[in-house]
Design a protein around this motif. Sequence first.
Motif, mmCIF file in Angstrom:
data_model
loop_
_atom_site.group_PDB
_atom_site.id
_atom_site.type_symbol
_atom_site.label_atom_id
_atom_site.label_comp_id
_atom_site.label_asym_id
_atom_site.label_seq_id
_atom_site.Cartn_x
_atom_site.Cartn_y
_atom_site.Cartn_z
ATOM 1 N N HIS A 77 0.858 -1.178 0.000
ATOM 2 C CA HIS A 77 0.000 0.000 0.000
ATOM 3 C C HIS A 77 0.894 1.227 0.000
ATOM 4 N N GLN A 78 0.286 2.391 -0.019
ATOM 5 C CA GLN A 78 1.030 3.646 -0.169
ATOM 6 C C GLN A 78 2.022 3.865 0.963
ATOM 7 N N GLN A 79 1.710 3.410 2.167
ATOM 8 C CA GLN A 79 2.572 3.646 3.316
ATOM 9 C C GLN A 79 3.535 2.489 3.588
ATOM 10 N N ILE A 96 9.246 0.557 -13.897
ATOM 11 C CA ILE A 96 7.834 0.177 -14.009
ATOM 12 C C ILE A 96 7.345 0.360 -15.442
ATOM 13 N N GLY A 97 7.703 1.468 -16.073
ATOM 14 C CA GLY A 97 7.314 1.692 -17.461
ATOM 15 C C GLY A 97 7.862 0.624 -18.393
ATOM 16 N N ALA A 112 0.890 -8.300 -11.478
ATOM 17 C CA ALA A 112 1.889 -7.679 -10.602
ATOM 18 C C ALA A 112 2.210 -6.263 -11.068
ATOM 19 N N MET A 113 2.299 -6.073 -12.372
ATOM 20 C CA MET A 113 2.614 -4.746 -12.902
ATOM 21 C C MET A 113 1.459 -3.776 -12.677
ATOM 22 N N SER A 117 2.059 -0.449 -10.519
ATOM 23 C CA SER A 117 1.931 0.832 -11.214
ATOM 24 C C SER A 117 1.029 1.808 -10.456
ATOM 25 N N GLN A 118 0.252 1.317 -9.508
ATOM 26 C CA GLN A 118 -0.587 2.205 -8.699
ATOM 27 C C GLN A 118 0.237 3.087 -7.765
ATOM 28 N N PHE A 119 1.489 2.709 -7.528
ATOM 29 C CA PHE A 119 2.322 3.422 -6.558
ATOM 30 C C PHE A 119 3.410 4.262 -7.215
#
Length: 136
Positions: A77-79, A96-97, A112-113, A117-119
Amino acid sequence: MSGNDLLEIKYITQLLDEVFKIKDLGDLKFFLGLKVAHSKQGINICQRKYALDILHDASMLGSKPVSTPIDYVVRLHQQSGTPLDDTTTSSYCRLIGRLIYLTNTRPDITYAMQHLSQFVAHPSSAHPQAAYRILR
């Protein structure tokens, strides 16, 4: 251009040549990291060189492989972890790209990607570790 009607392809190529002065380079062999092999059964698209370049740039050519691209027990998660500095963030975003482009021929890493990619906007130290797992 691609298609089944060779006469139509030749006609369109001639029209384009009259207007834009193009050159026919023959059958496609390599384009944007995609190696294209032609056979009687059709075409085969491979990104082996592209994948090896990613592994080389990440210094992971000799790394030990893992059976799954993501650890399904660990919830990112973000944290997760500590925030990355600007240099590490930009290298993470680039990785990531590149891995997202690799999903063209590697659908096994797509989930997984999509998750990693959300982060990209605010990655932490746990996110590059998960990306390195995908590389392994």
